[in-house]
Scaffold this active site. Structure first.
Site, PDB file in Angstrom:
ATOM      1  N   TYR A 139     -19.273 -54.334 -16.493  1.00 25.40           N
ATOM      2  CA  TYR A 139     -20.431 -55.089 -16.015  1.00 25.40           C
ATOM      3  C   TYR A 139     -20.152 -56.580 -15.855  1.00 25.40           C
ATOM      4  O   TYR A 139     -20.948 -57.294 -15.247  1.00 25.40           O
ATOM      5  CB  TYR A 139     -21.634 -54.865 -16.930  1.00 25.40           C
ATOM      6  CG  TYR A 139     -22.328 -53.548 -16.631  1.00 25.40           C
ATOM      7  CD1 TYR A 139     -23.048 -53.372 -15.453  1.00 25.40           C
ATOM      8  CD2 TYR A 139     -22.214 -52.475 -17.512  1.00 25.40           C
ATOM      9  CE1 TYR A 139     -23.664 -52.164 -15.162  1.00 25.40           C
ATOM     10  CE2 TYR A 139     -22.822 -51.260 -17.225  1.00 25.40           C
ATOM     11  CZ  TYR A 139     -23.551 -51.112 -16.046  1.00 25.40           C
ATOM     12  OH  TYR A 139     -24.152 -49.906 -15.752  1.00 25.40           O
TER      13      TYR A 139
ATOM     14  N   GLU B 204     -21.961 -29.190 -31.194  1.00 26.97           N
ATOM     15  CA  GLU B 204     -21.840 -29.605 -29.795  1.00 26.97           C
ATOM     16  C   GLU B 204     -22.997 -30.498 -29.357  1.00 26.97           C
ATOM     17  O   GLU B 204     -22.781 -31.569 -28.779  1.00 26.97           O
ATOM     18  CB  GLU B 204     -21.769 -28.372 -28.891  1.00 26.97           C
ATOM     19  CG  GLU B 204     -21.740 -28.718 -27.418  1.00 26.97           C
ATOM     20  CD  GLU B 204     -21.644 -27.505 -26.501  1.00 26.97           C
ATOM     21  OE1 GLU B 204     -21.909 -27.666 -25.298  1.00 26.97           O
ATOM     22  OE2 GLU B 204     -21.303 -26.397 -26.976  1.00 26.97           O
TER      23      GLU B 204
ATOM     24  N   ASP C 188     -21.550 -23.891 -28.065  1.00 19.29           N
ATOM     25  CA  ASP C 188     -22.112 -22.803 -27.272  1.00 19.29           C
ATOM     26  C   ASP C 188     -21.043 -21.754 -26.960  1.00 19.29           C
ATOM     27  O   ASP C 188     -19.858 -22.083 -26.826  1.00 19.29           O
ATOM     28  CB  ASP C 188     -22.675 -23.333 -25.953  1.00 19.29           C
ATOM     29  CG  ASP C 188     -23.912 -24.195 -26.133  1.00 19.29           C
ATOM     30  OD1 ASP C 188     -24.564 -24.080 -27.192  1.00 19.29           O
ATOM     31  OD2 ASP C 188     -24.224 -24.987 -25.219  1.00 19.29           O
TER      32      ASP C 188
END
Length: 363
Positions: free
Chosen positions: A107, A192, A245
């Site tokens: 930035y 996760e 997952d």
């Protein structure tokens, strides 16, 4: 019914096994500031000399090796200039004893970099060229990971940080400067997703598996989360277990924590090879008779990722992980951890995790 004492004994045995199998993680001494400055200056001189001679393709030796980093294509000229700019930026940070994050650097001059991934790629390229971890270059990353549970430590300013909070705390940016880790936990559970992390806290998971440390990288983990997990093992030797997952992305996230990223070298000391995969495993989809409403079909992108993962050396050398990927492909479906709530709202905390530990069903 699994008792906490049985779980503690099993985890104690796992800890000893991990220590025996892996031994201590390699430690490579970091160069001091003067050595780092000298290394950067050497490369700045090489780049300036090559530009003045009009050399192209540009070739630079990777520090400490016989390998060369080469830029051949015309469109890579801009990347060379960005590398030069980044070398100068790191040099200035070191000389002034200041630090900056990649986000801050981006930035400062958005038009120069064009996009954050361009800067990320250049930082990785620079660390490889110099053979120095990014922390030695005073360029950090903004943390997104969270930690909660039985853990306290001192931050870089000597302030005591207590992680026993109802929402977890942000993993500090200055992981290297943390010290005096203390914990009564019996394991580290790497989760996760943020939502599962929060549910485990809300369910008071410690009642069912004992005191533990919870970590989440909120999906694919950032550098600080990965380095924090590695430091927890190095400092405390608590067995780390991964809860992801039952899908290709979950297994990919597990692999990043355990084996490392494809984009970063070992000089970053980010991988934790002691991490074990406790769930949600593709084999659980059939074993638990997970309801159909919790299952999702694999997409073409999922299938491609399965094929990619299955071909990588760290997977082909681990038969159990390889078999899980093949099972996922055969089932042609995936299940998120949240799908376990279809069995019971607290099935994950009360039944699944205690039973997995009791049966030593990790890999």
């Amino acid at each position: 019914m699994t008792t906490l004492q049985e779980i503690f004994e099993i985890l104690k045995d796992l800890k000893q096994n991990l220590i025996t199998v892996h031994g201590p993680n390699p430690v490579f001494p970091h160069p001091n500031k003067e050595e780092t400055l000298a290394r950067i200056e050497d490369y700045i001189i090489l780049v300036v000399a090559a530009i003045s001679r009009g050399d192209w393709p540009l070739q630079l030796p990777i520090h400490g090796s016989d390998e060369m980093m080469t830029w051949k294509l015309a469109k890579q000229r801009r990347k060379c200039l960005l590398l030069f700019h980044l070398l100068a930026k790191s040099h200035a940070l070191l000389r002034t004893n200041t630090t900056s994050t990649k986000r801050d650097i981006y930035y400062e001059d958005v038009s120069l970099w064009g996009s954050q991934p361009v800067l990320d790629s250049m930082v990785t390229q620079m660390t490889k060229l110099l053979n120095i971890p990014r922390c030695c270059l005073n360029i950090g990353a903004t943390s997104k990971g969270l930690v909660a549970g039985s853990l306290n430590f001192l931050d870089g300013d000597g302030k005591l940080i207590d992680c026993q909070t109802p929402t977890g705390i942000l993993i500090p940016n200055d992981v290297e400067k943390l010290s005096q880790f203390r914990s009564k936990a019996h394991l580290v559970l790497v989760v996760e997703k943020d939502s599962t992390f929060q549910k485990l806290i809300d369910d008071k998971i410690e009642r069912f598996i004992g005191d533990c440390i919870l970590i989440t990288g909120k999906g694919y983990p950032d550098v600080n989360t990965r380095r924090f997990l590695r430091r927890l093992w190095d400092e405390l030797q608590l067995p780390p277990l991964a809860l992801v997952d039952a899908d290709p992305h979950g297994i990919s996230i597990l692999a990043v924590y355990r084996f490392g990223s494809q984009n970063l070298e070992d000089i970053e000391h980010l991988s934790t090879p002691q991490l074990r995969y406790i769930g949600l495993q593709p084999s659980d989809i059939e074993a638990l008779q997970i309801p159909d409403e919790a299952k999702l079909p694999l997409t073409q992108r999922d299938r491609s990722l399965v094929d990619t993962l299955a071909s990588r050396p760290f997977i082909t050398q681990n038969q159990l992980l390889h078999d899980q990927l093949l099972r996922l492909r055969r089932l042609d479906c995936k299940v998120e951890i949240q799908g376990l709530t279809k069995i019971h709202p607290q099935f994950l905390s009360r039944t699944y995790l205690p039973a997995k530990i009791q049966s030593m069903s990790w890999m």
